[in-house]
Write a protein that holds these residues in place. Structure first.
Motif, PDB file in Angstrom:
ATOM      1  N   GLN A 160       0.844  -1.103  -0.230  1.00 31.46           N
ATOM      2  CA  GLN A 160      -0.224   0.083  -0.078  1.00 31.46           C
ATOM      3  C   GLN A 160       0.805   1.201  -0.363  1.00 31.46           C
ATOM      4  O   GLN A 160       0.909   2.161  -0.270  1.00 31.46           O
ATOM      5  CB  GLN A 160      -0.692   0.020   1.075  1.00 31.46           C
ATOM      6  CG  GLN A 160      -1.956   1.111   1.029  1.00 31.46           C
ATOM      7  CD  GLN A 160      -2.765   1.468   2.426  1.00 31.46           C
ATOM      8  OE1 GLN A 160      -3.382   0.584   3.098  1.00 31.46           O
ATOM      9  NE2 GLN A 160      -2.251   1.993   3.774  1.00 31.46           N
ATOM     10  N   ILE A 161       1.517   1.104   0.908  1.00 37.20           N
ATOM     11  CA  ILE A 161       2.980   2.892   0.868  1.00 37.20           C
ATOM     12  C   ILE A 161       3.649   1.933  -0.339  1.00 37.20           C
ATOM     13  O   ILE A 161       3.956   3.590  -0.819  1.00 37.20           O
ATOM     14  CB  ILE A 161       3.592   2.595   1.631  1.00 37.20           C
ATOM     15  CG1 ILE A 161       2.729   1.752   3.694  1.00 37.20           C
ATOM     16  CG2 ILE A 161       4.470   3.607   2.436  1.00 37.20           C
ATOM     17  CD1 ILE A 161       1.473   3.444   3.614  1.00 37.20           C
TER      18      ILE A 161
ATOM     19  N   PRO B 185       9.634   9.709   1.546  1.00 36.15           N
ATOM     20  CA  PRO B 185       8.473  10.230   1.085  1.00 36.15           C
ATOM     21  C   PRO B 185       9.401  11.067  -0.324  1.00 36.15           C
ATOM     22  O   PRO B 185      10.638  10.989  -0.757  1.00 36.15           O
ATOM     23  CB  PRO B 185       8.280  11.504   1.838  1.00 36.15           C
ATOM     24  CG  PRO B 185       8.906  10.828   2.763  1.00 36.15           C
ATOM     25  CD  PRO B 185       9.692  10.164   3.275  1.00 36.15           C
ATOM     26  N   SER B 186       8.366  11.816  -1.409  1.00 36.76           N
ATOM     27  CA  SER B 186       9.206  12.578  -2.470  1.00 36.76           C
ATOM     28  C   SER B 186       9.837  13.013  -2.274  1.00 36.76           C
ATOM     29  O   SER B 186      10.415  14.506  -0.528  1.00 36.76           O
ATOM     30  CB  SER B 186       7.839  12.876  -2.633  1.00 36.76           C
ATOM     31  OG  SER B 186       6.975  12.266  -3.564  1.00 36.76           O
TER      32      SER B 186
ATOM     33  N   GLY C  17      -3.627   9.472  -1.510  1.00 39.46           N
ATOM     34  CA  GLY C  17      -2.522   9.259  -0.733  1.00 39.46           C
ATOM     35  C   GLY C  17      -1.029  10.113  -0.514  1.00 39.46           C
ATOM     36  O   GLY C  17       0.270  10.080  -0.719  1.00 39.46           O
ATOM     37  N   PRO C  18      -1.456  10.492   0.820  1.00 41.51           N
ATOM     38  CA  PRO C  18      -0.291  12.042   0.572  1.00 41.51           C
ATOM     39  C   PRO C  18       0.244  11.414   1.573  1.00 41.51           C
ATOM     40  O   PRO C  18       1.620  12.203   2.127  1.00 41.51           O
ATOM     41  CB  PRO C  18      -1.432  13.427   1.723  1.00 41.51           C
ATOM     42  CG  PRO C  18      -2.603  12.305   1.672  1.00 41.51           C
ATOM     43  CD  PRO C  18      -3.108  11.552   0.691  1.00 41.51           C
TER      44      PRO C  18
ATOM     45  N   GLU D 273      -6.527   9.097   2.315  1.00 46.62           N
ATOM     46  CA  GLU D 273      -5.371   8.893   3.261  1.00 46.62           C
ATOM     47  C   GLU D 273      -5.722   6.858   3.089  1.00 46.62           C
ATOM     48  O   GLU D 273      -6.876   7.398   4.613  1.00 46.62           O
ATOM     49  CB  GLU D 273      -4.336   9.370   3.406  1.00 46.62           C
ATOM     50  CG  GLU D 273      -3.131   8.451   4.646  1.00 46.62           C
ATOM     51  CD  GLU D 273      -1.879   7.541   2.941  1.00 46.62           C
ATOM     52  OE1 GLU D 273      -1.782   8.579   2.514  1.00 46.62           O
ATOM     53  OE2 GLU D 273      -2.439   6.891   2.940  1.00 46.62           O
TER      54      GLU D 273
ATOM     55  N   ASP E   3     -10.358   5.324   0.975  1.00 45.10           N
ATOM     56  CA  ASP E   3     -10.079   4.679  -0.299  1.00 45.10           C
ATOM     57  C   ASP E   3      -9.924   5.989  -1.015  1.00 45.10           C
ATOM     58  O   ASP E   3     -11.278   6.868  -1.048  1.00 45.10           O
ATOM     59  CB  ASP E   3     -10.950   3.267  -0.979  1.00 45.10           C
ATOM     60  CG  ASP E   3      -9.878   3.140  -2.357  1.00 45.10           C
ATOM     61  OD1 ASP E   3      -9.853   4.134  -2.580  1.00 45.10           O
ATOM     62  OD2 ASP E   3      -9.233   2.010  -1.823  1.00 45.10           O
ATOM     63  N   ALA E   4      -9.152   5.846  -1.964  1.00 39.98           N
ATOM     64  CA  ALA E   4      -9.561   7.548  -3.220  1.00 39.98           C
ATOM     65  C   ALA E   4     -10.810   7.275  -4.092  1.00 39.98           C
ATOM     66  O   ALA E   4     -11.344   7.981  -4.267  1.00 39.98           O
ATOM     67  CB  ALA E   4      -8.339   7.352  -4.064  1.00 39.98           C
TER      68      ALA E   4
ATOM     69  N   TYR F  38       2.324  11.021 -10.521  1.00 43.24           N
ATOM     70  CA  TYR F  38       3.930  10.617  -9.929  1.00 43.24           C
ATOM     71  C   TYR F  38       4.094   9.382 -10.061  1.00 43.24           C
ATOM     72  O   TYR F  38       3.483   8.630  -8.681  1.00 43.24           O
ATOM     73  CB  TYR F  38       4.577  11.485  -9.506  1.00 43.24           C
ATOM     74  CG  TYR F  38       4.511  12.068  -7.927  1.00 43.24           C
ATOM     75  CD1 TYR F  38       3.234  12.655  -7.641  1.00 43.24           C
ATOM     76  CD2 TYR F  38       4.698  11.025  -6.669  1.00 43.24           C
ATOM     77  CE1 TYR F  38       2.196  12.799  -6.614  1.00 43.24           C
ATOM     78  CE2 TYR F  38       3.706  11.082  -5.736  1.00 43.24           C
ATOM     79  CZ  TYR F  38       2.720  11.903  -5.835  1.00 43.24           C
ATOM     80  OH  TYR F  38       2.256  12.083  -4.563  1.00 43.24           O
TER      81      TYR F  38
HETATM   82  C1  LIG Z   1       4.157   5.889  -2.291  1.00 42.51           C
HETATM   83  S1  LIG Z   1       3.712   6.768  -0.873  1.00 42.51           S
HETATM   84  C2  LIG Z   1       3.351   8.596  -1.465  1.00 42.51           C
HETATM   85  C3  LIG Z   1       3.011   9.499  -0.125  1.00 42.51           C
HETATM   86  C4  LIG Z   1       3.493  10.721  -0.099  1.00 42.51           C
HETATM   87  N1  LIG Z   1       2.951  10.974  -1.782  1.00 42.51           N
HETATM   88  C5  LIG Z   1       4.667  11.239  -1.092  1.00 42.51           C
HETATM   89  O1  LIG Z   1       4.877  11.565  -2.134  1.00 42.51           O
HETATM   90  O2  LIG Z   1       5.626  11.106  -0.412  1.00 42.51           O
HETATM   91  C6  LIG Z   1       1.542   5.842  -1.178  1.00 42.51           C
HETATM   92  C7  LIG Z   1       0.587   6.508   0.452  1.00 42.51           C
HETATM   93  O3  LIG Z   1      -1.249   5.974  -0.752  1.00 42.51           O
HETATM   94  C8  LIG Z   1      -1.432   5.374   0.127  1.00 42.51           C
HETATM   95  N2  LIG Z   1      -2.483   4.862  -0.801  1.00 42.51           N
HETATM   96  C9  LIG Z   1      -2.040   3.672  -1.604  1.00 42.51           C
HETATM   97  N3  LIG Z   1      -3.973   3.330  -1.603  1.00 42.51           N
HETATM   98  C10 LIG Z   1      -4.484   4.526  -1.624  1.00 42.51           C
HETATM   99  C11 LIG Z   1      -5.951   4.291  -1.680  1.00 42.51           C
HETATM  100  N4  LIG Z   1      -6.765   3.507  -2.205  1.00 42.51           N
HETATM  101  N5  LIG Z   1      -6.512   5.521  -1.522  1.00 42.51           N
HETATM  102  C12 LIG Z   1      -5.887   6.461  -0.601  1.00 42.51           C
HETATM  103  N6  LIG Z   1      -4.559   6.194  -0.612  1.00 42.51           N
HETATM  104  C13 LIG Z   1      -4.041   4.786  -0.712  1.00 42.51           C
HETATM  105  C14 LIG Z   1      -0.476   5.224   1.129  1.00 42.51           C
HETATM  106  O4  LIG Z   1      -1.249   5.102   2.385  1.00 42.51           O
HETATM  107  C15 LIG Z   1       0.570   5.923   0.925  1.00 42.51           C
HETATM  108  O5  LIG Z   1       0.614   6.440   2.053  1.00 42.51           O
END
Ligand SMILES: C[S@@+](CC[C@H](N)C(=O)[O-])C[C@H]1O[C@@H](n2cnc3c(N)ncnc32)[C@H](O)[C@@H]1O
Length: 218
Positions: free
Chosen positions: A26-27, A32-33, A57-58, A81, A106-107, A159
């Motif tokens: 999931q993560i 982070p970016s 997904g912030p 998130e 969920d988004a 991204y």
């Molecule tokens: C790769 S991390 C990116 C975090 C941040 N945006 C960054 O750029 O550092 C992905 C994030 O998306 C969240 N996520 C994954 N699937 C999701 C969904 N379906 N709806 C909402 N959030 C989700 C995860 O919990 C995680 O925090």
């Protein structure tokens, strides 16, 4: 007094890594970016008017903080998130900012959550979720949901490590704008998918005005 060399950024990265260990798929990233990626992504948004923005997904909020810093007082930011620990931390960070709304869902609940708040559409939707590992039907459903929730002329900005989403984003205007951005670990494709039409500002356009409906079979 804080430990020497210990910064807010270190703490955020520690939380990020911890959540990655608990939910790696999931993560989908261990850090982070980068600041450079965040600035590049934000540069794709026109902040000259009040904007309604959703972010998928912030995580720990590295993009959200930049968006909130650039938005004017009449703009709104909706953070979707899935992870409860990240969501609690985002609530804490934005507790004093009434423009920012944290939604621990969920988004895919985007249109439902916007409707609850009487918001017609978003001007921009930004995504950091790992689309590439989503099963195809879920991916397409989320893309359709995203397209339908955008105001005409609005943009979906992602991204991602791969650029495979382009082949699935069939609802959007055919010319997407994409660049491979090296100043991040790992390097990322930044892609902007536009919805046809002209952006008026604040997502206030009546959805019925949109001549661009979904291409997917429902
Ligand atoms: C790769 S991390 C990116 C975090 C941040 N945006 C960054 O750029 O550092 C992905 C994030 O998306 C969240 N996520 C994954 N699937 C999701 C969904 N379906 N709806 C909402 N959030 C989700 C995860 O919990 C995680 O925090």
């Amino acid at each position: 007094m804080g430990r020497p060399g210990f910064t807010v950024r270190n703490f955020m990265s520690a939380l990020f890594f911890k959540r990655f260990l608990q939910k790696p798929f999931q993560i989908a990233s261990i850090i982070p970016s980068s600041k450079a990626l965040v600035e590049r992504v934000a540069s794709k948004i026109d902040f000259s008017q009040p904007r309604t923005i959703a972010e998928f997904g912030p995580g720990e909020g590295v993009h959200s903080r930049e968006l909130a810093a650039r938005m004017d007082a009449d703009s709104q930011l909706f953070l979707f998130e899935l992870d409860p620990a990240f969501s609690r931390d985002l609530e804490r960070q934005f507790a004093d900012d009434p423009r920012v709304h944290v939604i621990n869902r969920d988004a895919a609940s985007l249109s439902e959550e916007l409707a609850l708040r009487g918001i017609a559409q978003c001007d921009y939707i930004l995504s950091g979720i790992p689309f590439s590992i989503l099963e195809i039907e879920r991916k397409r459903n989320l893309l359709r949901e995203t397209h339908d929730a955008l105001a005409p002329g609005g943009a979906f900005i992602i991204y991602q490590v791969t650029n495979e989403l382009r082949q699935h984003a069939i609802d959007f205007a055919p010319e997407s704008e994409s660049e491979y951005f090296l100043q991040n670990i790992p390097p990322m494709f930044i892609t902007v998918f536009r919805k046809g039409g002209q952006l008026d500002g604040n997502g206030a356009t009546d959805p019925a005005d949109s001549q661009f409906s979904s291409n997917y079979a429902r």
